[in-house]
Design a protein around this motif. Structure first.
Motif, mmCIF file in Angstrom:
data_model
loop_
_atom_site.group_PDB
_atom_site.id
_atom_site.type_symbol
_atom_site.label_atom_id
_atom_site.label_comp_id
_atom_site.label_asym_id
_atom_site.label_seq_id
_atom_site.Cartn_x
_atom_site.Cartn_y
_atom_site.Cartn_z
ATOM 1 N N LEU A 182 -25.020 11.266 9.398
ATOM 2 C CA LEU A 182 -24.341 10.269 8.577
ATOM 3 C C LEU A 182 -23.300 10.929 7.672
ATOM 4 O O LEU A 182 -22.201 10.409 7.484
ATOM 5 C CB LEU A 182 -25.365 9.508 7.735
ATOM 6 N N SER A 183 -23.636 12.096 7.124
ATOM 7 C CA SER A 183 -22.730 12.784 6.189
ATOM 8 C C SER A 183 -21.436 13.203 6.863
ATOM 9 O O SER A 183 -20.341 12.999 6.330
ATOM 10 C CB SER A 183 -23.429 14.007 5.582
ATOM 11 N N VAL A 184 -21.551 13.798 8.057
ATOM 12 C CA VAL A 184 -20.333 14.265 8.726
ATOM 13 C C VAL A 184 -19.495 13.076 9.193
ATOM 14 O O VAL A 184 -18.252 13.139 9.186
ATOM 15 C CB VAL A 184 -20.686 15.212 9.902
ATOM 16 N N ILE A 205 -21.373 14.042 19.194
ATOM 17 C CA ILE A 205 -22.513 14.490 18.388
ATOM 18 C C ILE A 205 -23.523 13.367 18.147
ATOM 19 O O ILE A 205 -24.616 13.613 17.629
ATOM 20 C CB ILE A 205 -22.065 15.045 17.018
ATOM 21 N N THR A 206 -23.187 12.136 18.551
ATOM 22 C CA THR A 206 -24.018 10.975 18.228
ATOM 23 C C THR A 206 -24.898 10.586 19.404
ATOM 24 O O THR A 206 -24.437 10.544 20.539
ATOM 25 C CB THR A 206 -23.112 9.777 17.864
ATOM 26 N N PRO A 207 -26.198 10.298 19.151
ATOM 27 C CA PRO A 207 -27.067 9.774 20.218
ATOM 28 C C PRO A 207 -26.523 8.464 20.750
ATOM 29 O O PRO A 207 -25.851 7.719 20.031
ATOM 30 C CB PRO A 207 -28.416 9.563 19.505
ATOM 31 N N LYS A 208 -26.820 8.152 22.009
ATOM 32 C CA LYS A 208 -26.212 6.984 22.643
ATOM 33 C C LYS A 208 -26.587 5.682 21.951
ATOM 34 O O LYS A 208 -25.803 4.731 21.948
ATOM 35 C CB LYS A 208 -26.582 6.922 24.126
ATOM 36 N N SER A 211 -19.213 20.452 17.763
ATOM 37 C CA SER A 211 -19.814 19.531 18.729
ATOM 38 C C SER A 211 -20.694 20.301 19.720
ATOM 39 O O SER A 211 -20.220 21.209 20.406
ATOM 40 C CB SER A 211 -18.718 18.802 19.498
ATOM 41 N N PRO A 212 -21.988 19.958 19.813
ATOM 42 C CA PRO A 212 -22.864 20.668 20.754
ATOM 43 C C PRO A 212 -22.433 20.493 22.207
ATOM 44 O O PRO A 212 -22.600 21.400 23.022
ATOM 45 C CB PRO A 212 -24.244 20.047 20.497
ATOM 46 N N ARG A 213 -21.879 19.345 22.528
ATOM 47 C CA ARG A 213 -21.418 19.113 23.902
ATOM 48 C C ARG A 213 -20.242 20.034 24.234
ATOM 49 O O ARG A 213 -20.143 20.564 25.342
ATOM 50 C CB ARG A 213 -21.029 17.638 24.068
ATOM 51 N N TYR A 214 -19.353 20.243 23.284
ATOM 52 C CA TYR A 214 -18.239 21.175 23.467
ATOM 53 C C TYR A 214 -18.772 22.600 23.616
ATOM 54 O O TYR A 214 -18.326 23.352 24.487
ATOM 55 C CB TYR A 214 -17.295 21.084 22.278
ATOM 56 N N ARG A 239 -29.605 20.455 14.071
ATOM 57 C CA ARG A 239 -29.082 20.113 12.749
ATOM 58 C C ARG A 239 -28.704 18.634 12.684
ATOM 59 O O ARG A 239 -29.043 17.936 11.725
ATOM 60 C CB ARG A 239 -27.855 20.982 12.476
ATOM 61 N N PHE A 240 -28.010 18.144 13.710
ATOM 62 C CA PHE A 240 -27.548 16.762 13.688
ATOM 63 C C PHE A 240 -28.688 15.755 13.891
ATOM 64 O O PHE A 240 -28.719 14.713 13.241
ATOM 65 C CB PHE A 240 -26.483 16.529 14.756
ATOM 66 N N LEU A 241 -29.633 16.077 14.804
ATOM 67 C CA LEU A 241 -30.694 15.128 15.127
ATOM 68 C C LEU A 241 -31.921 15.277 14.238
ATOM 69 O O LEU A 241 -32.802 14.413 14.253
ATOM 70 C CB LEU A 241 -31.101 15.272 16.594
#
Length: 542
Positions: free
Chosen positions: A47-49, A182-185, A245-248, A265-267
């Protein structure tokens, strides 16, 4: 992902071990299938990012769209006075309008150039790195615009506007790209529309600060233009605290360790193996595919409909007339007969409506889906554009029609902020896999900014020549885009990138099917035919 919650008796679901498994899995009797709640993965870092990049990047786009509206008289007077001091005579109304139109529309021209740089920047510096480096452009632009009057240089205003456009052209593509990765679906729609809310907030802040009681005075307009350095400085200070971005990292840099750390960190959970495996599956599917260039994307027949869809929704977003409304709100209200003293406050009221409409879209997108919001938004904008034409034509005989025109302006803004403001950027991320996504953002961004520049530059002259009928052009564009989305683009809610790619690979748009093969036009919840309906026909997409 396994379901560990009860489901309703007789319900079936898929095994969860793969993304497009056709085999149903019987579940215990007496159970009720409940999807994951919206807040399941909404962690504080995520949410912060989202709030940070929306505040420090996306909001500036909205602010710069509206900031030239209220000080227009003062900026024109500055141009005229400077020209008179330099050459001994003032500017005629025509050249002065041309110079001011250039000041307004050069922002879009800078954005067009910025959109072309997206692919290079995100590949070299990553998503987070591209946002951090582009923030330096705003500091430079703020300096140009802030000192323009002291140095008696209209050129500095125009250069500053072009640099802010360059920054927005980069960020309008990179922010949704970063958030989409970076966001879950199950949160992609909710957080993906957050930047559009901040775009509306940017417009609102520009309208509020432009009031005569604040910065809407002759001596304050350079400060008014350069306020953009404040949110950018905050982003520049804090963005390095969040990972790439973890996907990147995994797919493009093959950095499994870095991607795992970023995901945790993100999840907010150490168990991210399922997400890593999904990324590895996409990486394997793209192992023989290099990052696609724009030219390769345009020539790739396998993603032809995705590319066309991105082009239509991004161009349509700008050709809907929203930029004409934002750039020239005061002029539109003045032509509608609103007293000059009341126009700034009426404009602020429209800004409040933008925020409310944006919030409605943000909090309903995961329930309603992308298609209903964007179709409803474009239809509402089309109807209201026609309403402005009718009200302007009739207000000489019916004075109360001026209020109808104000209501139609509010309706256009509300319809735009509810869906078309943010969903095209979200769709661009969702319709393509990793190898095609940067090139898709370049295509969508280029068309968006090109149309933005065209509308901003041409609208004053179109208004002078066509009068009230100029809004019918926007009406037609809005309705055409709504029809295209209805018949061609599928729903992407709560689907992985690979699942969405599979939908386009296995479904056929009715536009490519001969008339004798078209049966029922609406199957599977959207205007595309099931692949099974073509079995035995021998037909395939070109």
């Amino acid at each position: 992902m396994e379901w560990d919650i009860p489901t309703r008796k007789g319900a079936v679901t898929h095994c969860g071990s793969c993304h497009i498994c056709p085999w149903p899995l019987a579940l215990p009797a007496g159970a009720v299938l409940i999807p994951p709640p919206l807040s399941q993965h909404l962690t504080f870092p995520l949410l912060s990012v989202t709030l940070l990049v929306s505040f420090g990047s996306s909001m500036l786009y909205g602010y710069n769209l509206a900031v030239v509206n209220s000080p227009a008289v003062y900026i024109k007077a500055f141009y005229n006075a400077t020209w008179s001091r330099r050459y001994g005579h003032g500017l005629a109304p025509g050249p002065l309008t041309l110079l001011y139109s250039l000041t307004v529309s050069i922002f879009a021209l800078g954005g067009l150039v910025g959109s072309l740089l997206v692919g290079v920047l995100v590949e070299r510096y990553g998503r987070n790195g591209a946002l951090s480096r582009s923030a330096l452009l705003v500091l430079l632009a703020g300096s140009f615009m802030g000192f323009s009057r002291e140095l008696e240089s209209p050129e500095m205003v125009i250069i500053g506007r072009s640099i802010t456009g360059l920054h927005s052209g980069i960020c309008l593509s990179v922010v949704p790209l970063y958030l989409g990765e970076i966001t879950p679906k199950n949160l992609r729609g909710f957080l993906g529309l957050m930047p559009s809310i901040f775009i509306c907030l940017g417009v609102f802040f520009a309208q509020v600060l432009g009031l005569p009681e604040l910065l809407g005075k002759d001596r304050f307009w350079p400060l008014f233009l350069s306020v953009v350095v404040v949110p950018t400085s905050l982003q520049l200070l804090l963005l390095h605290c969040f990972p790439e971005s973890p996907r990147y990292l995994l797919i493009e840099r093959n950095d499994v360790c870095g991607a795992t750390t970023a995901l945790r960190r993100f999840l907010g959970t150490p168990d991210v193996q399922d997400v890593i495996e999904e990324m590895k599956e996409e990486q394997r599917s793209l192992s023989s595919v290099e990052m696609v260039s724009v030219w390769q994307l345009l020539r790739d027949r396998s993603v032809r409909w995705q590319t066309l869809s991105v082009a239509v929704v991004n161009a349509g977003m700008q050709l809907s007339g929203i930029d004409a409304i934002w750039f020239y709100t005061n002029t539109i209200f003045e032509n509608a007969g609103i007293p000059v003293s009341q126009i700034p406050y009426t404009t602020v009221g429209t800004g409040a409506v933008e925020i409310v409409a944006g919030l409605i879209g943000c909090f309903t997108i995961e329930k309603l889906g992308r298609r209903p919001l964007i179709i409803t938004g474009f239809c509402a904008m089309g109807v209201c554009s026609a309403g402005i034409t009718v009200s302007l034509l009739l207000q000489t005989t019916m004075p109360w029609m001026r209020y109808v025109s104000v209501a139609c302006v509010v309706g256009i803004i509300a319809g735009f902020c509810m869906g078309p403001a943010g969903i095209p950027f979200l769709m661009t991320a969702e319709l393509f896999t990793q190898s095609h996504r940067p090139a898709a953002y370049i295509v969508g961004g280029f068309l968006s900014w090109l149309c933005n520049f065209t509308v901003g530059f041409v609208f004053p002259f179109l208004q002078m020549s066509a009068g009230a009928f100029c809004y019918l052009v926007f009406c037609g564009m809005c309705l055409l885009v709504a029809l295209y989305v209805y018949f061609v683009i599928p729903e992407t809610k709560n689907k992985t990138f690979m699942e969405i790619s599979h939908i386009f690979a296995t479904h056929r748009s009715f536009l490519s099917i001969p008339d004798h093969l078209i049966g029922i036009m609406k199957l599977d919840g959207y205007g595309a035919l099931e692949s099974s309906s073509l079995e035995g026909s021998g037909f395939s997409l070109p």
